[in-house]
Design an enzyme around this catalytic site. Structure first.
Site, PDB file in Angstrom:
ATOM      1  N   TYR A  17       0.858  -1.180   0.000  1.00 27.19           N
ATOM      2  CA  TYR A  17       0.000   0.000   0.000  1.00 27.19           C
ATOM      3  C   TYR A  17       0.896   1.231   0.000  1.00 27.19           C
ATOM      4  O   TYR A  17       1.830   1.298   0.805  1.00 27.19           O
ATOM      5  CB  TYR A  17      -0.789  -0.101   1.307  1.00 27.19           C
ATOM      6  CG  TYR A  17      -1.882   0.893   1.504  1.00 27.19           C
ATOM      7  CD1 TYR A  17      -3.091   0.733   0.849  1.00 27.19           C
ATOM      8  CD2 TYR A  17      -1.721   1.971   2.370  1.00 27.19           C
ATOM      9  CE1 TYR A  17      -4.123   1.629   1.060  1.00 27.19           C
ATOM     10  CE2 TYR A  17      -2.752   2.866   2.586  1.00 27.19           C
ATOM     11  CZ  TYR A  17      -3.944   2.681   1.932  1.00 27.19           C
ATOM     12  OH  TYR A  17      -4.961   3.555   2.141  1.00 27.19           O
ATOM     13  N   SER A 255      -6.270   7.780   6.903  1.00 25.67           N
ATOM     14  CA  SER A 255      -5.977   6.358   7.052  1.00 25.67           C
ATOM     15  C   SER A 255      -6.592   5.563   5.920  1.00 25.67           C
ATOM     16  O   SER A 255      -7.454   6.056   5.192  1.00 25.67           O
ATOM     17  CB  SER A 255      -6.482   5.858   8.399  1.00 25.67           C
ATOM     18  OG  SER A 255      -7.864   5.581   8.287  1.00 25.67           O
ATOM     19  N   LYS A 256      -6.149   4.334   5.833  1.00 23.10           N
ATOM     20  CA  LYS A 256      -6.586   3.417   4.786  1.00 23.10           C
ATOM     21  C   LYS A 256      -8.119   3.393   4.680  1.00 23.10           C
ATOM     22  O   LYS A 256      -8.669   3.273   3.600  1.00 23.10           O
ATOM     23  CB  LYS A 256      -6.066   2.023   5.146  1.00 23.10           C
ATOM     24  CG  LYS A 256      -5.824   1.128   3.985  1.00 23.10           C
ATOM     25  CD  LYS A 256      -5.044  -0.082   4.443  1.00 23.10           C
ATOM     26  CE  LYS A 256      -4.946  -1.103   3.338  1.00 23.10           C
ATOM     27  NZ  LYS A 256      -4.080  -2.215   3.677  1.00 23.10           N
ATOM     28  N   ARG A 257      -8.770   3.519   5.819  1.00 23.09           N
ATOM     29  CA  ARG A 257     -10.235   3.444   5.854  1.00 23.09           C
ATOM     30  C   ARG A 257     -10.910   4.572   5.066  1.00 23.09           C
ATOM     31  O   ARG A 257     -12.043   4.448   4.657  1.00 23.09           O
ATOM     32  CB  ARG A 257     -10.737   3.456   7.296  1.00 23.09           C
ATOM     33  CG  ARG A 257     -10.930   2.080   7.868  1.00 23.09           C
ATOM     34  CD  ARG A 257     -11.166   2.141   9.352  1.00 23.09           C
ATOM     35  NE  ARG A 257      -9.929   2.499  10.056  1.00 23.09           N
ATOM     36  CZ  ARG A 257      -9.827   3.458  10.969  1.00 23.09           C
ATOM     37  NH1 ARG A 257     -10.874   4.157  11.301  1.00 23.09           N
ATOM     38  NH2 ARG A 257      -8.677   3.702  11.553  1.00 23.09           N
TER      39      ARG A 257
END
Ligand code: GLU
Length: 489
Positions: A17, A255-257
């Site tokens: 990522y 964040s990834k979310r």
């Protein structure tokens, strides 16, 4: 390595990522080297990971290649101080720790896991931060030798001075000092003989001749320990540049979310690579002097004007609207051919019938801000959506369902004329315009209903004539006839 030659490294851990903040670190690291004709190194730090992530290193390679952050030394191309993958360097570290032991700056620690657990439990019970109590710090040499000879497992710990302070200078955050008493005797070599991440990171930076360490501010708190290691070895301390965190808002990190925290997320949404890189550079950095007001910079521009003192200490808030505006600007600057090449995959994902893509793109480009928003505008090409005849009523164009029927019936023979070339948009427009004149009506009275008949929508990429030319005669005649039937009720 020549003196005064800048050597920087991007040292990502392969997580699969590429977080926006990581890509920004890579960019600043690249700019720091390239602005001074220095060397930009890629080192993969794959030892601090819980588990192996399939394809994760490729994500790093692909992202850096796509964005043009090309490295001068790295795992795939080698270089004078390789290997450039940390896991391939594992055998190199123990001798450095042993050197510190011999000089009295580190020591063998034989404390068992159980002892440490009990110690930490007791510290917690007293409300203390858990730390090593220095039990093995001053063991007599003979005892150490006996225990080593007996094969007792051990780690090597650094002897952190008990008193005094350790300070370092960061080019962004300034001078930072920490009391040595607050630092633990950190482990350098683990029981399996392998280095800890922090130890390997410092030794690697030294062996690779890194002059500027650029990384996220989450490493600020470890930096005093890193400095103590440089001091213990008597090595040159690199320049430190810690970058502020990238935040979603005042409280939360990006964040990834969030779904737009990585380079890949943004590409998947239809942002252009060059625009992403341009925007990311401005996340926590601003140009100075004559460039202060400018927002659009190519990578080559950035190399030229880069100065690390433009990096801000305060957290950078990721602003999707600004990214969008920059992306729109990059889209507008593309040549029609470049736009077609970039838009085509998005068009193909929504349209499976043959259409005039060049004409579609000429209509899309001036209004498009993000490529990912193209498909939803094209859903009517493959098949006519359901729509209500009330759509034909438009005050501005002076149309009603009744007038639309009249208009479409008048257009039918014009559009059926075999002599009319649908590849010639202006010729089709002129033929329709002539019909409107003949009827004593405005163009909109005739063409607004055509747009609805062809798309079933009020807002489309292009007016009635454009849509007709994109679709071609056969589809157009079929849809116009169907519309007249619908209007006949
Ligand atoms: N491997 C670390 C990371 O991915 C980089 C640490 C450093 O640059 O010193 O966060």
């Amino acid at each position: 390595m020549p003196n005064n030659h800048i050597r920087t490294r991007f040292a990502p851990s392969p997580t699969g990522y590429m977080h926006v903040g990581n890509l920004r670190t890579a960019l600043y690291t690249y700019l720091m080297a390239k602005h001074d004709d220095g060397t930009f190194i890629l080192r993969i730090e794959d030892t601090d990971q819980g588990r192996y992530v399939e394809g994760a290193v490729d994500v790093i390679y692909n992202t850096l290649r796509e964005t043009g952050l090309l490295w001068d030394e790295g795992p795939d191309i080698g270089g004078p101080v390789g290997p450039y993958v940390q896991s391939e360097r594992m055998g190199m570290f123990k001798q450095y720790a042993e050197q510190l032991v011999a000089e009295g700056k580190a020591y063998y620690c034989f404390c068992t896991e159980e002892r440490l657990e009990a110690l930490h439990a007791e510290q917690r019970a007293h409300g203390e931060m858990t730390h090593y109590d220095g039990c093995c710090r001053d063991l007599p040499r003979e005892e150490v030798e006996k225990r080593l000879a007996a094969g007792e497992p051990y780690v090597i710990r650094q002897k952190i001075p008990r008193e005094g302070v350790t300070g370092f200078d960061d080019m962004v955050y300034g001078h930072i000092e920490v009391n040595n008493s607050e630092m633990d005797d950190q482990i350098l070599i683990k029981t399996d003989g392998m280095p800890t991440y922090n130890f390997a990171n410092v030794v690697d930076d030294h062996l690779m001749g890194i002059t500027h360490v650029i990384r996220g501010s989450e490493y600020l708190s470890s930096t005093p320990k890193y400095n103590l290691l440089y001091q213990a070895f008597g090595w040159n301390i690199p320049n430190y540049i810690h970058c502020p965190p990238v935040m979603k808002d005042a409280q939360n990190k990006l964040s990834k979310r969030n779904g737009d925290a990585s380079y890949q997320d943004l590409v998947a949404k239809g942002y252009l690579t060059e625009a992403i890189l341009n925007y990311i550079c401005l996340l926590g950095w601003s140009p100075k002097g004559e460039y202060a007001e400018r927002e659009i910079f190519s990578l080559a521009d950035l190399v030229k004007i880069w100065t690390p003192d433009g990096i801000s200490k305060s957290p950078a808030i990721f602003d999707p609207l600004k990214l969008r505006a920059i992306n729109a600007e990059y889209i507008r600057r593309l040549s029609p051919e470049e736009f077609l090449a970039k838009a085509e995959p998005w068009i193909d994902s929504a349209v499976h019938t043959p259409i005039n893509k060049k004409l579609l793109c000429a209509n899309l480009q001036p209004r498009c801000e993000v490529l990912g928003e193209i498909p939803e505008q094209l859903d009517f090409f493959d098949s006519m959506p359901e729509y209500d005849v009330s759509l034909y009523a438009n005050k501005k164009q002076k149309t009603t369902p009744e007038s639309a029927k009249e208009a479409l019936e008048a257009l039918l023979p014009v559009l059926s004329d075999e002599a009319l070339d649908f590849n010639d948009r202006d010729a089709v427009f002129d033929a329709c315009k002539a019909k409107a004149e003949e009827l004593g009506k405005k163009n909109g009275w005739l063409l607004y209903p055509l747009g609805i008949a062809l798309s079933g929508k009020q807002r489309t990429p292009g007016g009635g004539t454009d849509l007709a030319c994109m679709m071609g005669r056969e589809t157009v005649l079929g849809r116009v006839k169907a519309a007249i039937e619908k209007l006949n009720g």
